[in-house]
Motif scaffolding. Structure first.
Motif, PDB file in Angstrom:
ATOM      1  N   PHE A 114       1.696  -2.698  -7.816  1.00 57.72           N
ATOM      2  CA  PHE A 114       2.243  -2.200  -6.556  1.00 57.72           C
ATOM      3  C   PHE A 114       3.749  -1.989  -6.641  1.00 57.72           C
ATOM      4  CE2 PHE A 114      -1.831  -3.705  -4.781  1.00 57.72           C
ATOM      5  CZ  PHE A 114      -2.177  -2.564  -4.064  1.00 57.72           C
ATOM      6  N   LYS A 161       6.084   1.551  -6.272  1.00 59.54           N
ATOM      7  CA  LYS A 161       7.145   1.394  -5.274  1.00 59.54           C
ATOM      8  C   LYS A 161       6.659   0.895  -3.916  1.00 59.54           C
ATOM      9  CE  LYS A 161       9.941   4.987  -7.524  1.00 59.54           C
ATOM     10  NZ  LYS A 161      10.437   4.014  -8.501  1.00 59.54           N
ATOM     11  N   ASP A 162       5.518   0.219  -3.904  1.00 59.91           N
ATOM     12  CA  ASP A 162       5.067  -0.456  -2.682  1.00 59.91           C
ATOM     13  C   ASP A 162       5.527  -1.909  -2.797  1.00 59.91           C
ATOM     14  OD1 ASP A 162       3.802  -1.636  -0.550  1.00 59.91           O
ATOM     15  OD2 ASP A 162       1.799  -0.847  -0.999  1.00 59.91           O
ATOM     16  N   TYR A 163       6.831  -2.098  -2.558  1.00 61.43           N
ATOM     17  CA  TYR A 163       7.426  -3.418  -2.788  1.00 61.43           C
ATOM     18  C   TYR A 163       6.985  -4.438  -1.744  1.00 61.43           C
ATOM     19  CZ  TYR A 163      10.303  -0.792  -6.028  1.00 61.43           C
ATOM     20  OH  TYR A 163      10.719   0.010  -7.057  1.00 61.43           O
ATOM     21  N   LYS A 164       6.657  -3.980  -0.535  1.00 59.40           N
ATOM     22  CA  LYS A 164       6.201  -4.912   0.499  1.00 59.40           C
ATOM     23  C   LYS A 164       4.916  -5.604   0.068  1.00 59.40           C
ATOM     24  CE  LYS A 164       5.049  -5.208   5.407  1.00 59.40           C
ATOM     25  NZ  LYS A 164       4.930  -4.450   6.699  1.00 59.40           N
ATOM     26  N   THR A 165       3.945  -4.815  -0.424  1.00 65.67           N
ATOM     27  CA  THR A 165       2.688  -5.408  -0.890  1.00 65.67           C
ATOM     28  C   THR A 165       2.926  -6.258  -2.127  1.00 65.67           C
ATOM     29  OG1 THR A 165       1.432  -3.530  -0.030  1.00 65.67           O
ATOM     30  CG2 THR A 165       0.340  -4.903  -1.670  1.00 65.67           C
TER      31      THR A 165
END
Length: 282
Positions: free
Chosen positions: A203, A207-211
């Motif tokens: 993730f 670039k889905d850093y929140k997940t």
């Protein structure tokens, strides 16, 4: 108690019960020990063992029987996945007598072999072959943790091959089952953290850093709650890398990097320490 070993040692030395216990205890005391497991006083048992060239540990083992060499090599190779010693792990696998492995051992072998192939970026067809042996043959009912590990490894392989849609397909399968992973022993914890970490890394790569950060926090809590540090260093370092990508403050990043370095030193993970030094903010 390993009474059989005691009796075997006595008979190997050609001693009767009366001869062994002469000057130490009565034959009745020795007979009760050999026949019904009633242990004599520790002073007596120590003398009996000494006469047979045994130690107390031989009769009352502190540790369970040693694993077979193959299982030791498999576990050592699996641990080296954590410390990124991939070439050394491959050397361990090369020494495994595969033909004498149980089905469980074969799945462990292919899981480790597949990960090494994926992480060393070998041809993807070779990597997927190892995982397919688990998914379509050894665990075709998908009832063991090795199926989840094979999904994770397949996701890693496709990710390294820049096939993100296929990679996401497998990591989504892993993600859906992460919160129900068994944490029954150290090896199960290793494997759960393995899946959490590599899913978080995927993730981050898209670039889905929140997940990714949420998964890393979950992995860190597993480490803390189960008193293991094997993945703590890698989790802290991945969090620092995410923070750098997100443009967070230098102080926050340095705190994560320092935590990663401390855990890496604790586990003697030299490979990770090198990576951290090369990434450290000036």
């Amino acid at each position: 108690m390993n009474i059989e070993r005691f009796i075997k040692a006595r008979k190997a030395m050609g001693l009767s019960q009366a001869e062994l216990c002469d000057g130490i205890c009565t034959q009745a005391t020795l007979s009760k020990f050999e026949n019904s497991g009633k242990a004599p006083a520790i002073r007596i048992l120590t003398q009996l063992c000494a006469r047979l060239n045994l130690t107390l540990d031989d009769v009352f083992p502190v540790n369970p029987p040693a694993q077979s060499k193959a299982n030791q090599l498999l576990d050592r190779a699996e641990y080296k996945l954590i410390t990124s010693e991939y070439d050394s792990a491959n050397n361990d696998l090369d020494q495994v007598d595969f033909d004498n492995l149980s089905v469980h051992g074969q799945m462990q072998y292919y899981f480790v072999k597949g990960y090494l192939s994926a992480l060393l970026e070998k041809p993807i067809a070779d990597t997927l072959y190892y995982f397919n042996l688990i998914l379509n043959d050894l665990d075709d009912t998908h009832s063991t943790i090795f199926t989840q590990l094979a999904y994770t490894g397949s996701g890693i392989a496709y990710g390294h091959n820049n096939e993100n849609q296929k990679s996401e397909f497998f990591f989504q399968k892993v993600f859906d089952g992460l919160h129900t992973l068994p944490l029954t022993d150290n090896k199960a914890i290793w494997r759960a953290l393995n899946m959490v970490f590599y899913t978080a890394e995927y993730f981050a790569q898209v670039k889905d850093y929140k997940t990714s950060d949420s998964l890393l926090q979950y992995g860190y809590e597993i480490c803390a709650n189960n008193h293991v540090t094997y993945y703590s260093a890698r989790i802290c370092f991945r969090r620092a890398q995410n923070a750098i990508a997100e443009g967070k403050s230098s102080d926050a990043i340095m705190e994560m990097i320092n935590d990663a370095k401390a855990f890496a030193r604790m586990n003697n993970n030299q490979k990770l320490l090198e990576q951290i030094e090369n990434t450290e903010l000036k």
